[in-house]
Design a protein around this motif. Structure first.
Motif, mmCIF file in Angstrom:
data_model
loop_
_atom_site.group_PDB
_atom_site.id
_atom_site.type_symbol
_atom_site.label_atom_id
_atom_site.label_comp_id
_atom_site.label_asym_id
_atom_site.label_seq_id
_atom_site.Cartn_x
_atom_site.Cartn_y
_atom_site.Cartn_z
ATOM 1 N N THR A 208 12.701 0.285 -16.509
ATOM 2 C CA THR A 208 13.469 1.126 -15.584
ATOM 3 C C THR A 208 12.595 1.476 -14.388
ATOM 4 N N VAL A 209 13.246 1.677 -13.251
ATOM 5 C CA VAL A 209 12.567 2.100 -12.027
ATOM 6 C C VAL A 209 13.248 3.374 -11.538
ATOM 7 N N ASN A 210 12.466 4.407 -11.292
ATOM 8 C CA ASN A 210 12.980 5.681 -10.815
ATOM 9 C C ASN A 210 12.543 5.918 -9.374
ATOM 10 N N TRP A 211 13.466 6.509 -8.610
ATOM 11 C CA TRP A 211 13.189 6.867 -7.221
ATOM 12 C C TRP A 211 13.232 8.383 -7.095
ATOM 13 N N MET A 212 12.234 8.938 -6.409
ATOM 14 C CA MET A 212 12.173 10.370 -6.144
ATOM 15 C C MET A 212 12.032 10.572 -4.635
ATOM 16 N N ARG A 213 12.610 11.673 -4.151
ATOM 17 C CA ARG A 213 12.447 12.026 -2.736
ATOM 18 C C ARG A 213 11.976 13.459 -2.629
ATOM 19 N N VAL A 214 10.946 13.652 -1.832
ATOM 20 C CA VAL A 214 10.448 14.992 -1.542
ATOM 21 C C VAL A 214 10.868 15.326 -0.119
ATOM 22 N N SER A 215 11.805 16.262 0.004
ATOM 23 C CA SER A 215 12.327 16.617 1.313
ATOM 24 C C SER A 215 11.247 17.299 2.144
ATOM 25 N N ALA A 216 11.219 16.970 3.442
ATOM 26 C CA ALA A 216 10.254 17.605 4.331
ATOM 27 C C ALA A 216 10.555 19.080 4.538
ATOM 28 N N ALA A 217 11.820 19.469 4.313
ATOM 29 C CA ALA A 217 12.201 20.865 4.535
ATOM 30 C C ALA A 217 11.909 21.725 3.319
ATOM 31 N N ASN B 180 0.830 -1.199 0.000
ATOM 32 C CA ASN B 180 0.000 0.000 0.000
ATOM 33 C C ASN B 180 0.863 1.248 0.000
ATOM 34 N N ASP B 181 0.248 2.359 -0.362
ATOM 35 C CA ASP B 181 0.921 3.651 -0.302
ATOM 36 C C ASP B 181 0.975 4.163 1.136
ATOM 37 N N SER B 182 1.841 5.168 1.321
ATOM 38 C CA SER B 182 1.957 5.902 2.591
ATOM 39 C C SER B 182 2.409 5.020 3.744
ATOM 40 N N SER C 242 8.753 4.250 -8.967
ATOM 41 C CA SER C 242 7.785 4.096 -10.058
ATOM 42 C C SER C 242 8.436 3.338 -11.205
ATOM 43 N N GLY C 243 7.605 2.555 -11.914
ATOM 44 C CA GLY C 243 8.065 1.793 -13.073
ATOM 45 C C GLY C 243 7.043 1.851 -14.184
ATOM 46 N N LEU C 244 7.513 1.966 -15.415
ATOM 47 C CA LEU C 244 6.653 2.041 -16.592
ATOM 48 C C LEU C 244 6.853 0.773 -17.402
ATOM 49 N N MET C 245 5.733 0.093 -17.765
ATOM 50 C CA MET C 245 5.835 -1.168 -18.485
ATOM 51 C C MET C 245 4.719 -1.267 -19.511
ATOM 52 N N GLY C 246 4.971 -2.107 -20.517
ATOM 53 C CA GLY C 246 3.989 -2.320 -21.561
ATOM 54 C C GLY C 246 3.047 -3.455 -21.208
ATOM 55 N N LEU C 247 1.756 -3.305 -21.606
ATOM 56 C CA LEU C 247 0.751 -4.313 -21.316
ATOM 57 C C LEU C 247 -0.341 -4.240 -22.374
ATOM 58 N N ASN C 248 -0.504 -5.347 -23.117
ATOM 59 C CA ASN C 248 -1.549 -5.451 -24.148
ATOM 60 C C ASN C 248 -1.484 -4.291 -25.139
ATOM 61 N N GLY C 249 -0.278 -3.980 -25.592
ATOM 62 C CA GLY C 249 -0.110 -2.920 -26.577
ATOM 63 C C GLY C 249 -0.089 -1.526 -25.992
ATOM 64 N N GLY C 250 -0.347 -1.386 -24.704
ATOM 65 C CA GLY C 250 -0.320 -0.078 -24.067
ATOM 66 C C GLY C 250 0.737 -0.019 -22.984
ATOM 67 N N LYS C 251 0.721 1.053 -22.208
ATOM 68 C CA LYS C 251 1.679 1.234 -21.128
ATOM 69 C C LYS C 251 0.931 1.569 -19.849
ATOM 70 N N ILE C 252 1.459 1.057 -18.763
ATOM 71 C CA ILE C 252 0.880 1.325 -17.461
ATOM 72 C C ILE C 252 1.995 1.674 -16.488
ATOM 73 N N LYS C 253 1.729 2.644 -15.621
ATOM 74 C CA LYS C 253 2.723 3.110 -14.651
ATOM 75 C C LYS C 253 2.305 2.651 -13.255
ATOM 76 N N LEU C 254 3.222 1.965 -12.594
ATOM 77 C CA LEU C 254 3.002 1.512 -11.223
ATOM 78 C C LEU C 254 3.948 2.255 -10.294
ATOM 79 N N GLN C 255 3.465 2.657 -9.133
ATOM 80 C CA GLN C 255 4.321 3.376 -8.204
ATOM 81 C C GLN C 255 3.863 3.164 -6.766
ATOM 82 N N ARG C 256 4.790 3.380 -5.844
ATOM 83 C CA ARG C 256 4.523 3.327 -4.422
ATOM 84 C C ARG C 256 5.132 4.552 -3.756
ATOM 85 N N THR C 257 4.417 5.072 -2.775
ATOM 86 C CA THR C 257 4.887 6.210 -1.999
ATOM 87 C C THR C 257 5.033 5.780 -0.547
#
Length: 467
Positions: free
Chosen positions: A238-247, A211-213, A280-295
């Motif tokens: 590819t999988v990308n990581w992002m960080r949002v600083s609390a400050a 789950n998120d959060s 987050s990761g971007l992948m192909g599925l049934n001719g399209g693309k779907i983005k999955l991510q967790r926070t």
């Protein structure tokens, strides 16, 4: 029932006029063993000469299993081992048909005919239930539907759904998540009968965290891994990581060397690492693309100390909203580096007062509604402990210097004694020379003393007398 089937039942009933004719309904889940009952309740047919099992297929009646008067058994060419009657049960007047690994196609109307001293006919309706998921491959964020199949179908049935043992309102989910994975069960009720069929839903996507959060806790100076695990068969390019600083509240792209597709590694947690992390990761599925991510969120913990007397230790977290209580423990070490932890205080207050005698290692554990969330340790020394340590260190230094000086004096004395001993040894080696030297010195001393006496006697006398 079709007209043809009705005619066949009537014909069989006429043939077995004066015998026994009964009807039964049997519900069974697909894949299980179906038992179609055919038991003679009276003792008149205890030793039958023949047993016939048949099924209505389309407009005809086909043999499923039979045993002739001669004892020979006959089975159809297909599924030879799935349908049979346990012959040993015949002595108990039990001629039930057992169907292993039941399939939807096995559903339908069956006839059990027993010929002995009397004739018996039983009609059994077998209904097979199957639960399934559509589509067969379910991916996070997409639509899914759980379906319940009953073969053959019949009106006036009631169907309810359970997810992981709990009843739900609808088997349709517009945007599926990992929380929806697990056991899906359809419960069929009909004519006071109830039967269930279960299927397993596997959701492809990010399996950890589900789950998120989700909140992770890391102490200053320690390492921590933030998970981002994709299910088998669904690996993004590819999988990308992002960080949002609390400050600063601004997103920063994190390096792939420490943050890859499986986890995000922080080798040493520092102040300022707290904040929100997203993979987050971007992948192909049934001719399209779907983005999955967790926070997920990272909370940094540390121990603060005051300079007051007594000293105050405080368990400080960058976000303490989910903390319900704190536990302070004293850590002591014994032989072979064995560790002994003793609870000193557990309260909602994050601080504790300590004195000079409490100097050493302390641990703070913090708890939430779900239990233990993490811990952080601290090493501290009070001013009294530092003075005691410095005094002890000074005493040790003085003692070492005193012992060193004493050893040096003893060494010099022994060395001088050794030299004197060696000198005496050298004198005894040359006694004649020593006597000559001693005699010469003695004569020289005697002459000097005689000269001094004459000089004293001549004081005031003429030089002619003292020459």
């Amino acid at each position: 029932m079709t007209p043809t089937g009705l005619v066949m039942v009537l014909v069989l009933a006429l043939v077995f006029e004066g015998g026994q004719c009964q009807h039964h309904e049997v519900f069974v889940a697909e894949g299980s063993v179906a038992v179609l009952p055919c038991v003679d309740g009276s003792s008149s047919v205890s030793h039958p000469n023949a047993v016939y099992w048949s099924k209505v297929v389309g407009n005809s009646q086909k043999t499923v299993w039979r045993r002739e008067k001669s004892g020979l058994e006959f089975r159809p060419l297909r599924d030879l081992s799935r349908a049979k009657c346990p012959v040993p049960n015949f002595g108990k007047a039990d001629y039930s048909l057992h169907i292993a690994e039941t399939k939807l196609a096995d559903g339908g109307k069956y006839f059990c005919e027993v010929e002995g001293k009397t004739k018996m006919l039983k009609v059994i309706m077998l209904r097979v239930i199957k639960a399934s998921i559509s589509p067969s491959i379910v991916v996070e964020g997409l639509r899914m539907e759980a379906m319940c199949h009953v073969s053959p179908e019949t009106p006036h049935i009631s169907i309810k759904w359970k997810q992981n043992g709990k009843f739900i309102n609808s088997p349709i989910i517009s945007s599926v998540s990992q929380r929806d994975a697990g056991k899906w069960t359809c419960q069929v009720s009909y004519n006071n009968m109830r039967m269930e069929a279960t299927t397993t839903l596997q959701v492809r996507g990010i399996s950890s965290p589900q789950n998120d959060s989700l909140v992770f806790y890391g102490s200053v100076g320690s390492s921590i891994s933030l998970p981002c695990v994709f299910t088998d068969g669904l690996i993004p390019n590819t999988v990308n990581w992002m960080r949002v600083s609390a400050a600063t509240n601004s997103p920063v792209l994190l390096p792939h060397s420490a943050f890859n597709s499986s986890f995000g590694l922080i080798k040493r947690v520092e102040l300022g690492d707290e904040g929100t992390y997203t993979c987050s990761g971007l992948m192909g599925l049934n001719g399209g693309k779907i983005k999955l991510q967790r926070t997920m969120r990272l909370v940094v913990a540390r121990v603060l100390s005051s300079s007051s007397d007594p000293m105050i230790l405080m368990c400080n977290l960058s976000d303490s909203r989910q903390i319900t209580s704190y536990e302070w423990l004293r850590v002591n070490y014994g032989p072979n580096n064995t560790q002994r932890v003793t609870t000193v205080q557990r309260t909602k207050n994050p601080s504790i007062r300590v004195t000079e005698k409490d100097a050493g290692e302390w641990m703070c554990r913090y708890y939430g509604n779900q239990g233990l969330l993490g811990n952080v340790t601290s090493h501290f020394y009070t001013m009294g402990a530092l003075k005691s340590e410095n005094s002890s260190s000074g005493n040790k230094t003085a003692m070492v210097m005193g012992l060193g000086f004493l050893f040096m004096v003893i060494f010099l004395i022994l060395f001088q004694m050794y030299r004197n001993y060696r000198r005496k040894q050298k004198i005894h080696l040359y006694p004649a020379m020593e006597n000559i030297v001693h005699q010469t010195i003695t004569e020289r001393e005697w002459k000097e003393r005689s000269r001094e006496k004459r000089a004293e006697a001549c004081v005031g006398e003429p030089k002619s007398v003292c020459v």
